[in-house]
Design a protein around this motif. Structure first.
Motif, short mmCIF file in Angstrom:
data_model
loop_
_atom_site.label_atom_id
_atom_site.label_comp_id
_atom_site.label_asym_id
_atom_site.label_seq_id
_atom_site.Cartn_x
_atom_site.Cartn_y
_atom_site.Cartn_z
N GLU A 50 7.77 45.93 1.61
CA GLU A 50 7.94 46.56 0.31
C GLU A 50 9.40 46.46 -0.12
O GLU A 50 10.29 46.24 0.71
CB GLU A 50 7.49 48.02 0.36
N PRO A 51 9.69 46.61 -1.41
CA PRO A 51 11.07 46.39 -1.88
C PRO A 51 12.04 47.38 -1.27
O PRO A 51 11.72 48.54 -1.04
CB PRO A 51 10.97 46.62 -3.40
N SER A 52 13.25 46.90 -1.03
CA SER A 52 14.35 47.77 -0.62
C SER A 52 15.20 48.07 -1.85
O SER A 52 14.99 47.49 -2.92
CB SER A 52 15.19 47.08 0.46
N VAL A 53 16.16 48.95 -1.69
CA VAL A 53 16.92 49.41 -2.86
C VAL A 53 17.67 48.27 -3.55
O VAL A 53 17.74 48.21 -4.77
CB VAL A 53 17.85 50.58 -2.47
N GLN A 54 18.21 47.33 -2.76
CA GLN A 54 18.91 46.21 -3.40
C GLN A 54 17.98 45.01 -3.66
O GLN A 54 18.37 44.06 -4.31
CB GLN A 54 20.05 45.72 -2.51
N ARG A 55 16.80 45.04 -3.05
CA ARG A 55 15.89 43.87 -3.02
C ARG A 55 16.62 42.67 -2.39
O ARG A 55 16.53 42.49 -1.19
CB ARG A 55 15.37 43.53 -4.43
N THR A 56 17.31 41.88 -3.15
CA THR A 56 18.12 40.80 -2.58
C THR A 56 19.41 41.41 -2.00
O THR A 56 20.08 42.18 -2.69
CB THR A 56 18.47 39.78 -3.67
N ALA A 80 22.71 48.09 -8.80
CA ALA A 80 22.15 47.93 -7.46
C ALA A 80 21.36 46.64 -7.30
O ALA A 80 21.17 46.17 -6.18
CB ALA A 80 21.24 49.12 -7.12
N ARG A 81 20.92 46.07 -8.43
CA ARG A 81 20.09 44.87 -8.37
C ARG A 81 20.85 43.66 -8.87
O ARG A 81 21.89 43.79 -9.54
CB ARG A 81 18.82 45.08 -9.23
N LEU A 82 20.35 42.48 -8.60
CA LEU A 82 20.98 41.25 -9.08
C LEU A 82 21.18 41.30 -10.60
O LEU A 82 20.30 41.75 -11.33
CB LEU A 82 20.10 40.04 -8.75
N ALA A 83 22.31 40.79 -11.05
CA ALA A 83 22.61 40.78 -12.49
C ALA A 83 21.70 39.79 -13.21
O ALA A 83 21.23 38.81 -12.62
CB ALA A 83 24.08 40.39 -12.71
N PRO A 84 21.43 40.03 -14.50
CA PRO A 84 20.53 39.14 -15.25
C PRO A 84 21.04 37.71 -15.38
O PRO A 84 20.24 36.79 -15.60
CB PRO A 84 20.45 39.80 -16.64
N HIS A 114 16.35 48.26 4.13
CA HIS A 114 15.66 49.55 4.23
C HIS A 114 16.44 50.52 5.11
O HIS A 114 16.77 51.62 4.68
CB HIS A 114 14.27 49.37 4.85
N ILE A 115 16.72 50.10 6.33
CA ILE A 115 17.24 51.09 7.29
C ILE A 115 18.72 51.37 7.07
O ILE A 115 19.21 52.38 7.56
CB ILE A 115 16.93 50.70 8.76
N THR A 116 19.42 50.53 6.33
CA THR A 116 20.80 50.86 5.96
C THR A 116 20.86 51.52 4.59
O THR A 116 21.95 51.83 4.11
CB THR A 116 21.69 49.61 5.92
N GLU A 117 19.73 51.69 3.95
CA GLU A 117 19.68 52.22 2.58
C GLU A 117 20.55 51.42 1.62
O GLU A 117 21.32 51.97 0.84
CB GLU A 117 20.04 53.72 2.56
N GLY A 118 20.43 50.10 1.73
CA GLY A 118 21.06 49.23 0.74
C GLY A 118 22.50 48.86 1.02
O GLY A 118 23.30 48.72 0.11
N ARG A 119 22.82 48.66 2.28
CA ARG A 119 24.22 48.32 2.61
C ARG A 119 24.36 46.91 3.15
O ARG A 119 25.35 46.59 3.80
CB ARG A 119 24.75 49.32 3.63
N VAL A 120 23.39 46.04 2.87
CA VAL A 120 23.39 44.74 3.53
C VAL A 120 23.77 43.60 2.60
O VAL A 120 23.34 43.55 1.45
CB VAL A 120 22.02 44.48 4.17
N GLY A 121 24.59 42.72 3.12
CA GLY A 121 24.92 41.47 2.46
C GLY A 121 24.54 40.31 3.36
O GLY A 121 24.38 40.46 4.57
N TRP A 122 24.38 39.16 2.74
CA TRP A 122 24.03 37.94 3.49
C TRP A 122 25.07 36.89 3.16
O TRP A 122 25.24 36.51 2.00
CB TRP A 122 22.63 37.47 3.09
#
Lengths: 492, 492
Positions: free
Chosen positions: A233-239, A457-461, A142-150
């Protein structure tokens, strides 16, 4: 691998010569001094001991964004390197990844001074609770607007297991089974608990979220039970973008299912090329396109305006290598106590399974060569088990392109010899040279981290998490058509 | 309580009239919309739904520092309010503390735009691992340079327990026993693992940390085992400033031992004064000076340039009260399902122990009055179970001073009706009026949060953590004089 990759094509730049394969950089760091270069904290130019200060990280983030790095990859361990002589003394004395802070808490601060830089945070599936961890990562996204990896790790230090109250670690393969269970739980939380339109914030109707669009995930696995909803609530990347680094058979099968980015460590091109092939094969076995993962290899670049300047730096840095500290690191990595082995002993001296595993990366690197313990320690004293690439801008660019061409990697996780100087040198000297060759981005692409890396932006199918998401959605659609039947997949 | 308090004396200001007791403010917020005012998120001026955005928190931090607030106190739950009708539906629809992000990750960002503001982070001893949690808090204390507090909670929602794989919560008093064990573990990590001079960063000698000055904590409690060292080097406060809010007999005894700041909630002065007396008595029973805790009471201030403007705001806000959402909140707090109770039922209707406990704060508030469920819901619809103080600058200042004088509190945790407007109004109208009266600081004192609150940066010697620290030090000194004897206290 013949299909054009939109994300790669977009960042290639016309230079009058055939566009080269673009090279991607992450910085590889840790919330401690030294990290991959034990002893180098003693160099007068090194600032890595300032890791406890906010400004150290803010300055670093600004530098990396100026250099158009994909991200800052933050390593972590949750234990101490106490295998060497059965004590943490060598690690403490040598500043070997201890003292050490939590990497995740650095990200929000760095997000305030950057707009594009990604952040890869290491966290272990062995010591976190899926529901609490999932909320942390969603908050970061959320707070990075979708810039996070794990960076998914299963941990390797017994000391970490002991400090969370366990007698010792669970076995290697069982840790990966537990990680699979963990991933299933967090995919359900991130991908299936909240529909995209669940949050309405409808002031007139008085509906903040639509309860029919928020789902309990009912995860009941061997290790983890998560019956309820995701709190966030969902973030832009979700995962978050998923990084992984395992190269054991079990680690590879895990990477094949889950990894979007893979971080490899090998001291030679031949060894690295084999690892790359193994990873892409594992990805294919999991039913995904082999080129749907980005592979970054560990490397340390020592550069300057000229080859001579770079060589002088390298020679200077080598004078700060700390053999004891290197052995503390190597002992922790391998579980083999190198404090009890003579420095001139060779691999053959370690006539145990653990010993052979311990130095496998060295023997694999060059099977014709016999490594002594001292040689191994000297090798890892700058940049750990990855290569050290030394030279002026052109020589380094040549070598980096050669590594990419020979191994099939997409880029590098760049460790430092001295921080932040090693990265500053790359940004100043190497990035412009690669850009001149059309082999490095000249601006950031738009969108969240996954979008920039993969075009979506989201996980591939075809990804494990994407497949789970789509199966749950299909089950819900079926249940909506036939309300008497429950959506079975939710309780898987 | 007759001894002069240096921290309070320092912030009193000469005004020509006798200096008034200075009043302290924290803002009371949560990483969600609404928080203590269910329904008010529907007000056009409310921005609390922007809690997922970095700028919302950065703006808030700047505002609070401009208003010289002690800190931002961040509440948290790790479950959902699903007691009402046995479902999270009302909480979701009403935006009742769900969706919800992680509070801890907001602090590093806000630290980048402030220099003095403190941060109180809520975290539960029921769902965290002491070693990992201790590292998180030390990291926060490092990068904020000593501005971190921890609001110790034991959690109250079964849904939180279920989502970390437990069947239900452990019992109330047992949760406090577990919290005592947790505190013992983290005190050992924060206060005793690293000597002040353990980190040498001695480049010439090649010693990063002196292994003889870093100690395994050997904690072996009923709930938690932490045999090893703290991974992080000491921060300026070591232990974060400790907040606590328990008012049950077991909670009070816990507060007596551990709390440095206490957060109380009561709807009337009489009820609050009793709670304050209970807390100070519990502190005295634990062998500490009764005035060595700072007590903040929940309050919501609705103010403006004039009384009329404030009254108009209050009337406007009341139109946004959401009874269902209030009942979802009340049901979660109490464990009683108010969805199944008629709105005009009185406390007597709830003829169970749980029911009596549920509304005890209302009957205590005014024993002569019978509360209906609807009245209780209307009461908490703005500002939860605390008072709402309405008026222009002078009227509000009068009332705040009256609350302080009548109850013995030190200040207020200010909830919002609309965010950040309610705090902005306080900063604009009330702070200057209190300053004119000599009843509010006119600048921040120097030093870390504990120093500003109490005049010392480390835990006091009569505090449970301070006593443990000093006992371990004494045992080590004794062991150094008589090396044959082991420092027994380390393994307590």
């Amino acid at each position: 691998m013949s299909r054009p990759d939109p994300a790669q094509a977009a960042s290639a730049v016309s230079t009058g010569q055939p566009a080269a394969k673009p090279i991607r950089f992450n910085a590889f760091a840790m919330a401690c001094a030294g990290h991959q270069s034990p002893g180098l904290w003693r160099h007068p130019a090194d600032r890595s001991h300032e890791y406890v200060k906010l400004d150290y990280w803010l300055d670093l983030a600004r530098l990396l964004e100026r250099g158009l790095f994909d991200g800052l990859f933050l390593a972590d361990v949750t234990g101490v390197y106490d295998v060497h002589n059965g004590s943490p003394a060598a690690a403490l004395r040598g500043g070997v990844q201890v003292p050490l802070d939590d990497p995740m808490l650095l990200v929000p601060a760095m997000a305030t001074v950057t707009k594009h830089l990604g952040f890869g945070v290491t966290a272990s599936t062995s010591y976190e609770q899926p529901a609490l961890f999932a909320r942390r990562m969603t908050t970061l996204d959320h707070i990075t607007e979708g810039r996070v990896g794990w960076n998914i790790v299963t941990s390797y230090l017994d000391s970490a297991a002991r400090n969370v109250g366990q007698q010792k670690q669970t076995s290697h393969d069982e840790r990966y089974d537990q990680a699979d269970d963990f991933l299933a739980a967090v995919y359900k939380l991130w991908e299936t608990s909240w529909d995209d339109d669940a949050v309405r914030h409808d002031r007139a109707a008085g509906v903040y979220a639509d309860p029919d669009k928020v789902h309990a995930v009912a995860h009941d696995g061997r290790w983890f039970r998560v019956p309820g909803i995701h709190l966030s609530e969902p973030s832009v990347q979700r995962t978050p973008v998923l990084f992984q680094a395992g190269t054991s058979p079990r680690g590879l099968s895990f990477a094949g299912n889950h990894a979007e980015c893979v971080f490899l460590i090998a001291p030679t091109q031949a060894a690295l090329a084999r690892q790359v092939a193994d990873v892409r094969a594992a990805v294919a076995r999991a039913g995904r396109r082999p080129d749907s993962v980005r592979i970054y290899a560990l490397a340390t670049v020592i550069t300057g305006a000229t080859d001579a300047e770079a060589d002088a730096k390298h020679a200077d840095y080598r004078g700060y290598a700390d053999i004891d500290a290197s052995l503390a690191l190597l002992s922790g990595w391998t579980g083999v106590d190198f404090g009890r082995v003579p420095l001139d002993a060779t691999i053959e001296y370690l006539d145990t399974d653990a010993g052979r595993t311990a130095l496998a990366s060295f023997s694999k690197a060059d099977p014709s060569r016999v490594w002594t313990v001292r040689e191994a320690a000297e090798f890892i004293a700058i940049g750990g088990r990855g290569p050290v690439i030394v030279g002026g801008p052109r020589k380094v660019a040549d070598q980096l392109q050669d590594w990419v061409a020979s191994t099939g990697i997409d880029g590098f996780n760049l460790a430092y010899a001295v921080a932040p100087g090693s990265w500053a040198d790359v940004v100043e000297h190497v990035v412009p040279e690669l850009q001149r060759r059309g082999a490095y981005a000249t601006s950031y692409a738009d969108g969240p981290l996954r979008q920039r890396l993969f075009g979506h932006a989201r996980l591939a199918p075809d990804h494990a998490g994407g497949r789970l998401r789509d199966a749950v959605r299909a089950a819900r659609r079926a249940a909506a058509l036939h309300p008497e039947s429950e959506p079975e997949l939710e309780s898987q």
